[in-house]
Structure formats: C-alpha cells, structure tokens
Design a protein around this motif. Structure first.
Motif, PDB file in Angstrom:
ATOM      1  N   ARG A  31      46.804  58.004  42.973  1.00  0.00           N
ATOM      2  CA  ARG A  31      45.904  58.109  41.824  1.00  0.00           C
ATOM      3  C   ARG A  31      45.485  56.710  41.379  1.00  0.00           C
ATOM      4  N   LYS A  32      44.376  56.660  40.658  1.00  0.00           N
ATOM      5  CA  LYS A  32      43.855  55.382  40.192  1.00  0.00           C
ATOM      6  C   LYS A  32      44.692  54.841  39.036  1.00  0.00           C
ATOM      7  N   HIS A  90      41.242  55.439  45.547  1.00  0.00           N
ATOM      8  CA  HIS A  90      40.030  54.666  45.289  1.00  0.00           C
ATOM      9  C   HIS A  90      38.952  54.890  46.347  1.00  0.00           C
ATOM     10  N   GLY A 149      46.489  46.117  44.078  1.00  0.00           N
ATOM     11  CA  GLY A 149      45.601  47.237  44.365  1.00  0.00           C
ATOM     12  C   GLY A 149      44.832  47.130  45.654  1.00  0.00           C
TER      13      GLY A 149
END
Length: 254
Positions: free
Chosen positions: A61-62, A87, A119
């Motif tokens: 999940r973001k 993403h 990220g």
C-alpha cells in the motif's frame, strides 16, 4: 528538480544536467568507514555505461516503506510498473530508482536506513542515475525504462533536511515509465541505452509545474525556525534517538 542539476550550457539540450562532483560529496568528518566503503566516485553516464541492481523493493500500500521482494525478482509491466507494488499504475511515476550512493549519504549523516526505506523500487549501484536527464532510456534486466521525472516534490522540510542540511532524498530519487516489459532481479545489469533530451512524453505539464510551485513555497519558509528545528534534530541524535527516513521534525522536539 533543483537548479544545480540543470544545464547552463546553451550547447546542451534543455534539461540535460551538468556533471557536478560535489553532488555526491559527504563531509569527511560525517563519513563512517562503512559508508565510505559503499560510495563510488560516479561520473556523468554515457550510452553503454552500466551499473547493477542491488535490491528490488515493493509495498502492498502507499505511504509505507518498501521491503525487498521475496526471492529478489519480479516483473515490470508496460504502462504500469512493478507488478505487485502499490505505486504501480497508469501514470508517469511507475518505477522509482535510488542509488546506494545516495543511501550512503543518509547513513553517513547518522540515519538508520536501508534499501527500500525511501520508497524506491530499484536500488542501484555504480551508475549515477540522478545525472541522467528525462527521456533517457535504461535496460533493467529484460525490461526497458524511460526516465520521466527527476526528484520528488517535498512540500515540507523533514528531519532529514535538518540533519543533513539539504533535502537530498526528494531530489535524488528518479522515476521512470516502463517502455518494454520484462523480468528483473537482484544482480541484473542496469544499462544506459540512450541519453534523453530533457523531456518525456509521459510526464504531464502539471507535474513540471508542481516543482516550480514547491520551490517557491520552500523559499518562503522562516530561516530562524529552520535553525531551531536543525538544533532539535541534533539534540535528538545526541539523546541516541533513531532518526528514520521521512520522519517529522515535530516528532523530535521536546
């Protein structure tokens, strides 16, 4: 994207960065032996230059850190990104890349960080991916990527900024779209196929405008308040607190 990676040479295509060895520099008194061992003296890439993919990372999940993918391999899908990553999608930031050399800066500054913490989907080594202009093409494993954005807008200054004196991580991550699908795994070569002209047809004008707006907002931040927050971060380090990526400065002030 900051001005220090923009071309000032009228003979170069618009958006092509000028090599600046200072960008990879770390003050010697801030560099641990471990960090120094992981830093390569990078140079402006040319077509045919190669690096290596050292970690493949994804998140379900973001808004969370990415973790190394089980087995260290995955698939890159055209107009989508890394299959299984939150993403991925039909936009211009399908795949993110960050070099180990950038992560080493964070470690040298006292941050406890590793591959995926910022990220990035692909952690790389030995190739100055940040110096590649938009539109540059890369081969990653069997897949082909095109750089679609350099850096990421940071609307507020986080703990990293006050610790390192620069918001280096939003600037040093890059993004790409997948132009040719393929399998990618840790240990694969990352090869420069061509140098771009500073443009990518997948990047919307709104994303370019966002950089200009964010730069103006940061320029208006109070300098005295900056000094106070920088001191708070240094005091937190002195207390032995663990400073992590994207940590709010307000969390450290006591």
């Amino acid at each position: 994207m900051s001005d220090d990676v923009q071309s000032t040479d009228a003979n170069q295509p618009q958006g092509v960065p000028v090599a600046d060895p200072r960008r990879m520099a770390i003050p010697s008194d801030a560099m641990s032996p471990e960090a120094a061992a992981n830093i390569t003296n990078l140079v402006m890439p040319q077509a045919g230059d190669t690096g290596i993919i050292t970690s493949l990372n994804a998140s379900p999940r973001k808004g969370t850190r990415k973790e190394p993918v089980t087995g260290g391999e995955g698939d890159l899908k055209v107009d989508w990104g890394l299959v299984g990553d939150a993403h991925a999608g039909a936009w211009h930031r399908q795949v993110s890349l960050l070099s180990e050399e950038s992560i080493a800066k964070a470690k040298a500054a006292g941050l406890d960080v590793k591959a995926g913490d910022f990220g990035e989907n692909l952690t790389t080594r030995g190739l100055d991916v940040l110096a590649l202009p938009m539109g540059s093409r890369l081969r990653a494993g069997d897949a082909e990527l095109e750089i679609s954005q350099i850096g990421k807008v940071c609307h507020t200054r986080c703990a990293i900024y006050y610790l390192a004196g620069d918001c280096i991580f939003p600037r040093e991550g890059i993004f790409a779209v997948v132009r040719k699908p393929g399998h990618v795994k840790v240990g694969d070569t990352l090869e420069v196929l061509s140098i771009g002209d500073g443009h990518c047809d997948a990047t919307p004008q709104s994303a370019i405008d966002e950089f200009a707006q964010a730069a103006a907002e940061l320029a208006e931040l109070d300098q005295d308040e900056d000094h106070k927050k920088a001191e708070a971060v240094r005091e937190a380090l002195a207390r032995g607190e663990r400073i992590t990526a994207s940590q709010s400065v307000e969390d450290l002030i006591r």
